[in-house]
Design a protein around this motif. Structure first.
Motif, PDB file in Angstrom:
ATOM      1  N   LYS A   6       2.548  -1.905   5.978  1.00 34.62           N
ATOM      2  CA  LYS A   6       2.563  -1.558   4.545  1.00 34.62           C
ATOM      3  C   LYS A   6       1.999  -2.645   3.641  1.00 34.62           C
ATOM      4  O   LYS A   6       1.853  -2.424   2.445  1.00 34.62           O
ATOM      5  N   VAL A   7       1.711  -3.806   4.186  1.00 35.97           N
ATOM      6  CA  VAL A   7       1.349  -4.942   3.340  1.00 35.97           C
ATOM      7  C   VAL A   7       0.074  -5.598   3.845  1.00 35.97           C
ATOM      8  O   VAL A   7      -0.128  -5.738   5.059  1.00 35.97           O
TER       9      VAL A   7
ATOM     10  N   THR B 273       0.815  -1.225   0.000  1.00 40.04           N
ATOM     11  CA  THR B 273       0.000   0.000   0.000  1.00 40.04           C
ATOM     12  C   THR B 273       0.847   1.273   0.000  1.00 40.04           C
ATOM     13  O   THR B 273       0.335   2.356   0.302  1.00 40.04           O
ATOM     14  N   SER B 274       2.110   1.136  -0.335  1.00 40.24           N
ATOM     15  CA  SER B 274       3.009   2.303  -0.233  1.00 40.24           C
ATOM     16  C   SER B 274       2.544   3.465  -1.099  1.00 40.24           C
ATOM     17  O   SER B 274       2.627   4.631  -0.686  1.00 40.24           O
TER      18      SER B 274
ATOM     19  N   ILE C  95      -0.466   4.037  -2.055  1.00 37.91           N
ATOM     20  CA  ILE C  95      -1.821   4.450  -1.705  1.00 37.91           C
ATOM     21  C   ILE C  95      -1.811   5.291  -0.437  1.00 37.91           C
ATOM     22  O   ILE C  95      -2.327   6.409  -0.396  1.00 37.91           O
ATOM     23  N   PHE C  96      -1.201   4.758   0.589  1.00 38.31           N
ATOM     24  CA  PHE C  96      -1.135   5.462   1.875  1.00 38.31           C
ATOM     25  C   PHE C  96       0.187   6.205   2.067  1.00 38.31           C
ATOM     26  O   PHE C  96       0.369   6.853   3.113  1.00 38.31           O
ATOM     27  N   HIS C  97       1.085   6.045   1.093  1.00 35.47           N
ATOM     28  CA  HIS C  97       2.393   6.708   1.171  1.00 35.47           C
ATOM     29  C   HIS C  97       3.132   6.250   2.439  1.00 35.47           C
ATOM     30  O   HIS C  97       3.351   5.073   2.636  1.00 35.47           O
ATOM     31  N   LYS C  98       3.479   7.163   3.313  1.00 28.05           N
ATOM     32  CA  LYS C  98       4.207   6.799   4.530  1.00 28.05           C
ATOM     33  C   LYS C  98       3.292   6.369   5.666  1.00 28.05           C
ATOM     34  O   LYS C  98       3.763   5.917   6.708  1.00 28.05           O
ATOM     35  N   ALA C  99       1.998   6.507   5.479  1.00 26.60           N
ATOM     36  CA  ALA C  99       1.053   6.167   6.534  1.00 26.60           C
ATOM     37  C   ALA C  99       0.959   4.655   6.707  1.00 26.60           C
ATOM     38  O   ALA C  99       0.992   3.893   5.738  1.00 26.60           O
TER      39      ALA C  99
END
Length: 999
Positions: A641-642, A341-342, A344-348
Motif C-alpha cells: 500500500k505504500v 495508494t489506498s 488510488i488502488f483501493h484494496k488492490a
C-alpha cells in the motif's frame, strides 16, 4: 526502551487529481515503557539535557534510555500540570494544581513559591503559567496576571513588567517579535509597551470578545480563540494590523461531539493547534487547520484524544504530551517521501514499480491497473492518473487478466513500456505514439509473467511463473530456456551474461546469446543460504548480492566465494525482500525490520527507521517487496500500500562521531547518589562494604540513539571493552578495594567512537586490609613472641631456682642425716666384741645401705643441679665415677671425649638417663666381665652424641636371654632418651655398648 513508531503520510497524495505536495512529512516515536502514567500533562528540558515529564502520577526524568521517578523531592503527591525553567536559577518550576515549587535538578532540593494577594480564594481560580521573554507569568483567568519574583520566591504584581486596565479581565499574554506584550481579555485585545509603560487598545482590537487564548506566529499573524462557556468556540486568523480577519476551520477527531482548543505551536514555519479531540496542522493554501493523521490506522496514525503540550528540545525534537503517552514528533526533510495508494488502488496491492523517464515512477497493481507519480529534486510529489486511462484505451473488456499486472520495464531508447500480466497477457505501450498493444503470445503458454527487464543491448527478457526464460529477438519472442522454477528476478551482467533468481532452484548464470546454463548456485555446503531467491543485485562488477528468507549472500564473481550474512553477524533480520545498489556502491535492502544499508567495503549494516522518515515494518501489508533505483539516483521501495522514495546520498553523509556519553545515575544498593556531586568531587569514594553499585548512562540526545553500540570498561579490573545495554546500565558487584576508572563510549554504525567518559572510583579497604593493620599485626606477633620468651625465661629461672633449692635441701637435710647414720654405725661396729656377730652383720648392712643411699643422693643432687646441664660436666662426673669403680679392681680405664662437647647442654632427664646407663654399664663390667681394660669414648656430631664403652672381659652370648634388670633398664632409659642402644658381645671377645642420642 520499547517504543512504537508511527509515520504520518500527507493525505494530499491520495487524491486522483494532480497536486504538488509542499508540506513536509512528520514521524512520531511513542515512548511509554517506564512512564508512571500514560496521562502526560507537560514536558520540558533542563540545561543538563534531561527531559522532565509531568504526569497524573507525578514527576519523572527521562534520559533517552529510561524513566526515573524521583522520590523524596519534597513535592506533594499531586498530578503535575505544568513544567517550566526558571530564568535566573535555571531551576525546574513545577505546578501541581494550585501549588508551585522550584526544584533544583542538581541537588533535588525544592522550595514552595508563594502567591501574593490571592492566597485566600486562590483554589477557586482557573490558572495557567506562561513563559515569555525573561519572565514567567501566572495567569488567573479573567482576574489578574502575576509575575514570578525569584529573589522573593513568590508571584506578585509588577506593573513595570505588565499592566492593564483594572476591568480588563485578562485571559492570555504573548510577546510579539518586537518585545511588545499582547494581552487578551474578555473585553478584547490590547498590548502593554514596557518602554512607555502604557497599555493600548482600540475599537478594532476590542472587536474580539470573550477571548480564551491567542497565538502569534513567525509571520506576526494572530490565531485568536474566542469561546463562550459550554461551546467549542471559534478561531480567528488576523494579520498584524488586525485589518483582515477570518474564521478558520478546525478538524477535530471525527468521532468527537466536543472539542476544546488549548494552544498553538510553531516550528519551521508550520503551525499546529492542539487540545481535547484536537491535533491539527495549519494548511497555508486553504488557510484552515486540517488533521494530518489517521487515528484508526495504527500503522500510519496516532490514537490520542488530548494533546496537552508540544515542546521543542535543544536538538529540535518535538515532544507531544498526550493522554496516551509521550511522543517525539520529527519533521522529515525533503529527502524522503512516503506515498499511500489506498485511495488510488483501493484494496488492490502494489505489484511492481519502474523508473519512467527522468522524473517519473510507474506503479502497477493487482486488479486496479497502474498509475504514475511525478517528483522533483525536493521530492515534491504529484499524481498523474491520466497515463492509466491512455494506456488502457482499447483494452479487451472481456479479458480481465490485463488488469492484473505482475511486472513492468521501460525502454527509454524506443519509448516502449512492457507490462507483464496474469496468464501470459502482455501490454506494449509506446510513449511516442501513445498507443497500446494488448498481446497474448503463445510462447508464454498462459503462464503469468513475473519479471521483465532490459539488457545492455536493448533486448527484453521475461521470466514466467513456471520458470521459462523468454527474450525478444528480430523475429519476435523466443523461448531461450526452461529453468523449471518460478522466476523471481533477472539481472543482466557483464558481457553477454544473464543472472536469474528463482523461487526454488537458486541462482543461474546464463549465456545471453545461447541460453546455456553456465553455473547454478544452490543452498548447501559452501553454497547459498537458501535456494528460494527473493532478489539479486550487482554491487559494482565484483559482487552479486543474493537475498532470501534466510539472510544475505554476497557472491564474489571473480573466485565464486560466497559470504553469508544473517542476524548472527550484523544483519538486522534474516528475511530480505528487495535489493537496490545506490550510486555510491552501497547496498540498500528491505527487511522485516525495515530499510537497511550494507557497506561492502566495511562489511557493516546500518538500520533506518521512521525517525529518518523510512518505513518501519509492522506487518506484511507495509513490508517492502520491490525496490528500484530511479534515473535521478533516488531509490524507491514499495509494499502493498505504500511507496517510499528517498535520496540515499542525504542519508549516507553522516560521518560525525557520536556524542559523548553522560553518566546519568549512580545507584549504590537501592540509593541514588548525586552525579553532580560526584563530578564535582572528581569521582566517587566508597567503603569496602559499598561494593555493589549500578551506573547508568545516556547520550542525552534523542535522535537515532538505537543505532549505536555502547561499551564500558572498568580500568583496574578489566582490560577489554565490554558491550553493554544502556537501558540496563552496568552493575558492579564484589569489587575489591582499590583505585578504578569507569569508562564508557559509544560507536555508530560507521565504526566511529565517541569521546570517552570517565568516572574515577575508589573502594577504601577495610581496616583489616590496610598496611598499618598488617604492621600492627606483626608488632602484636612480635610482642607475643617477646612475652612468651620472657615467660619461658621466667619459668626456666623458677625451675632453676627450684632445682637448686631441692639440691641444697637434699644435700643439707637428707645427706647430713644419712651421714650421721653411717658414722654411728661405724662407731657401734668398733665397740662390739667379736661374739656379737649377729649385731655386727646388721650394722654392716646399715653401713652399706647408708653408703649406697649417700651415693644415690649424691647422684640425684648432681642431676637436679642446673650447673651440671653442660655435657662437659657430665663427662667429668663420668670420669670420677669410672675411677671410683674401676681403680679398686685394678682395671685400666681409657677415657676420651671430644672438645666439641664443651657447649652442648642437656635437659635434666636426658643427662640423668644417660648417666644411669653409663653407671649400669660400668657396674656390669666390675661385677661380671673379669676385664682388665675398659675403653670409654664420647664424641659429638652435627645432630647427635655418641658414647661407646668397650671391655676385654669374658663376654657373653647375646642370643641367650639374660636374667637381671640391668640390660632391661638400659633399654628403657635409651627409649626415654629417644636414643639408639647397641650391645654387641661374644664369649671370650669382650663386650661393646654403643648409644647414639639426638640433640
Amino acid at each position: 526502551m520499547k517504543s512504537k513508531r508511527f509515520i504520518l503520510y500527507l493525505m494530499a497524495v491520495l487524491t486522483l487529481f494532480p497536486l504538488l505536495l509542499t508540506a513536509k512529512e512528520i514521524s512520531f516515536n511513542r515512548i511509554t515503557e517506564g512512564l508512571a502514567s500514560n496521562f502526560v500533562s507537560c514536558v520540558t528540558q533542563t540545561e543538563d539535557g534531561f527531559i522532565w515529564v509531568g504526569t497524573k502520577n507525578g514527576l519523572q526524568r527521562y534520559d533517552g534510555m529510561r524513566f526515573r521517578r524521583l522520590l523524596s523531592l519534597g513535592l506533594p503527591g499531586l498530578p503535575v500540570d505544568q513544567l517550566l525553567i526558571a530564568t535566573k536559577s535555571k531551576s525546574l518550576l513545577v505546578r501541581m494544581e494550585h501549588k508551585f515549587f522550584l526544584l533544583n535538578s542538581h541537588t533535588n532540593k525544592t522550595q514552595e513559591i508563594a502567591v501574593d494577594k490571592y492566597s485566600k480564594d486562590f483554589q477557586n481560580y482557573q490558572i495557567r503559567l506562561v513563559q515569555q521573554g525573561q519572565h514567567i507569568f501566572l495567569i488567573l483567568h479573567g482576574v489578574d496576571i502575576l509575575t514570578l519574583n525569584e529573589s522573593k520566591n513568590k508571584f506578585e504584581s509588577n506593573k513595570n513588567i505588565i499592566d492593564f486596565p483594572a476591568d480588563w479581565e485578562p485571559t492570555w499574554l504573548q510577546y510579539d517579535q518586537k518585545g511588545i506584550v499582547w494581552i487578551s481579555g474578555k473585553q478584547g485585545m490590547g498590548y502593554f509597551d514596557q518602554k512607555k509603560r502604557s497599555f493600548f487598545t482600540d475599537n478594532n482590537l476590542r472587536s474580539f470578545k470573550n477571548i480564551n487564548r491567542f497565538f502569534i506566529d513567525s509571520k506576526s499573524r494572530f490565531f485568536i480563540h474566542t469561546k463562550l462557556r459550554h461551546s467549542n468556540g471559534l478561531i480567528y486568523l488576523t494579520d498584524a494590523n488586525f485589518q483582515q480577519k477570518k474564521i478558520i476551520q478546525s478538524a477535530p477527531n471525527s468521532d468527537s461531539n466536543y472539542h476544546d482548543f488549548y494552544d498553538c505551536f510553531e516550528y519551521d514555519h508550520i503551525v499546529w493547534s492542539y487540545g481535547v479531540d484536537l491535533f491539527n496542522l495549519f494548511d497555508e493554501e486553504k488557510k484552515e487547520f486540517t488533521q494530518f493523521y489517521d487515528r484508526k490506522n495504527m500503522d500510519y496514525g496516532i490514537q490520542i484524544t488530548t494533546v496537552s503540550q508540544v515542546f521543542r528540545d535543544r536538538d529540535n525534537n518535538l515532544w507531544v504530551a498526550t493522554d496516551n503517552g509521550l511522543y517525539i514528533m520529527s519533521i522529515i526533510g525533503d529527502h524522503v517521501r512516503n506515498i499511500v495508494t489506498s485511495t488510488i488502488f483501493h484494496k488492490a496491492a502494489i505489484t511492481d514499480l519502474t523508473s519512467f523517464g527522468s522524473n517519473r515512477i510507474l506503479v502497477s497493481s493487482w486488479g486496479e491497473k497502474l498509475t504514475t507519480f511525478k517528483y522533483d529534486s525536493a521530492l515534491h510529489i504529484s499524481h498523474e492518473p491520466e497515463l492509466s486511462t491512455l494506456l488502457f484505451k482499447g483494452v479487451p473488456q472481456q479479458d480481465v487478466n490485463f488488469r492484473h499486472i505482475w511486472a513492468m520495464t521501460y525502454d527509454p531508447k524506443r519509448g516502449n513500456t512492457w507490462i507483464g500480466c496474469k496468464d501470459g497477457r502482455l501490454i506494449l505501450f509506446n510513449t511516442k505514439t501513445k498507443k497500446s498493444q494488448f498481446l497474448v503470445p503463445k510462447v508464454f503458454e498462459g503462464q503469468s509473467i513475473r519479471h521483465i527487464t532490459i539488457d545492455r543491448h536493448g533486448q527484453i527478457w521475461f521470466g514466467t511463473d513456471n520458470g521459462k526464460i523468454i527474450r525478444t529477438s528480430s523475429s519476435g519472442l523466443a523461448l531461450l530456456t526452461d529453468l523449471k522454477s518460478a522466476i523471481s528476478c533477472i539481472r543482466p551482467g557483464e558481457g553477454n551474461k544473464i543472472w536469474i533468481g528463482t523461487r526454488g532452484s537458486g541462482v543461474f548464470e546464463l549465456d545471453g546469446g545461447s541460453g546455456k546454463i553456465l553455473k547454478n548456485y544452490k543452498a548447501g555446503n559452501h553454497g547459498l543460504s537458501t535456494s528460494k531467491i527473493q532478489d539479486i543485485e550487482f554491487i559494482g562488477n565484483r559482487f552479486l548480492a543474493i537475498a532470501g528468507y534466510s539472510g544475505l549472500d554476497i557472491l564474489n564473481l571473480s573466485n565464486g566465494h560466497i559470504m553469508q550474512y544473517n542476524i548472527n553477524n550484523g544483519l538486522p533480520q534474516n528475511m530480505i525482500t528487495a535489493l537496490v545498489t545506490d550510486n555510491e556502491g552501497l547496498l540498500w535492502m528491505s527487511t522485516t525490520a525495515g530499510i537497511c544499508r550494507f557497506d561492502p567495503n566495511k562489511k557493516e549494516f546500518h538500520s533506518f527507521n521512521k525517525q529518518h522518515g523510512l518505513i518501519n515494518t509492522s506487518n506484511i501489508v507495509n513490508l517492502p517487496m520491490r525496490g528500484i533505483k530511479l534515473e535521478s539516483g533516488k531509490i524507491a521501495f514499495s509494499s502493498d500500500k505504500v511507496i517510499l522514495i528517498f535520496d540515499p546520498s542525504k542519508l549516507n553523509n553522516n560521518n560525525a562521531a557520536p556524542k559523548k556519553l553522560h553518566i546519568t545515575d549512580f545507584k549504590l544498593f537501592d540509593n541514588y547518589l548525586s552525579v553532580d556531586s560526584l563530578n564535582k568531587a572528581g569521582g566517587v569514594t566508597l567503603e569496602n562494604w559499598q561494593n555493589y553499585f549500578s551506573i547508568f548512562y545516556s547520550t542525552l540526545s534523542y535522535n537515532d540513539r538505537d543505532n549505536f553500540k555502547y561499551y564500558y570498561r572498568l580500568e583496574g579490573s578489566e582490560d577489554s571493552w565490554i558491550l553493554s545495554d544502556p537501558r540496563l546500565g552496568v552493575r558492579v558487584a564484589a569489587l575489591s578495594p582499590g583505585e578504578y576508572v569507569f569508562m564508557i563510549r559509544s560507536e555508530n554504525q560507521e565504526g566511529k567512537f565517541s569521546a570517552i567518559t570517565r568516572l574515577p572510583i575508589t573502594i577504601r579497604p577495610a581496616f583489616y586490609q590496610t598496611w598499618w593493620f598488617f604492621v600492627l599485626i606483626i608488632l602484636f606477633i612480635l610482642l607475643g613472641i617477646f612475652i612468651l620468651h620472657r615467660y619461658r625465661l621466667k619459668r626456666l629461672l623458677e625451675v632453676h631456682r627450684l632445682r637448686e633449692k631441692v639440691a641444697r635441701d637434699l644435700h643439707d637435710d637428707v645427706g647430713s642425716t644419712l651421714t650421721s647414720i653411717h658414722i654411728l654405725s661405724e662407731v657401734a661396729k668398733k665397740d662390739l666384741s667379736d661374739q656379737q656377730h649377729i649385731v655386727q652383720s646388721y650394722l654392716d648392712r646399715i653401713g652399706t645401705n647408708s653408703s649406697q643411699m649417700m651415693q644415690a643422693m649424691d647422684d640425684i643432687v648432681w642431676s637436679i643441679k642446673p650447673d651440671n646441664d653442660l655435657l662437659q660436666k657430665i663427662v667429668a662426673r663420668m670420669r670420677e665415677h669410672a675411677a671410683l669403680i674401676l681403680d679398686p679392681l685394678k682395671i685400666q680405664c681409657i677415657f676420651s671425649a671430644d672438645d666439641s662437647i664443651r657447649n652442648i647442654k642437656l635437659a635434666m632427664e636426658q643427662r640423668r638417663n644417660l648417666f644411669l646407663i653409663y653407671k649400669e654399664a660400668l657396674n656390669n663390667i666390675s661385677k661380671y666381665a673379669e676385664a682388665t681394660l675398659v675403653d670409654i669414648r664420647i664424641r659429638a656430631g652435627a645432630s647427635h652424641i655418641e658414647m661407646v664403652i668397650k671391655d676385654n672381659g669374658k663376654g657373653f652370648d647375646c642370643t641367650q636371654q639374660q636374667s637381671g634388670n640391668g640390660l632391661f633398664n638400659m633399654n628403657q632409659r635409651s627409649k626415654a632418651l629417644g636414643a639408639e642402644l647397641k650391645i654387641s658381645s661374644s664369649i671370650g671377645a669382650g663386650t661393646s655398648i654403643s648409644i647414639i642420642m639426638k640433640i
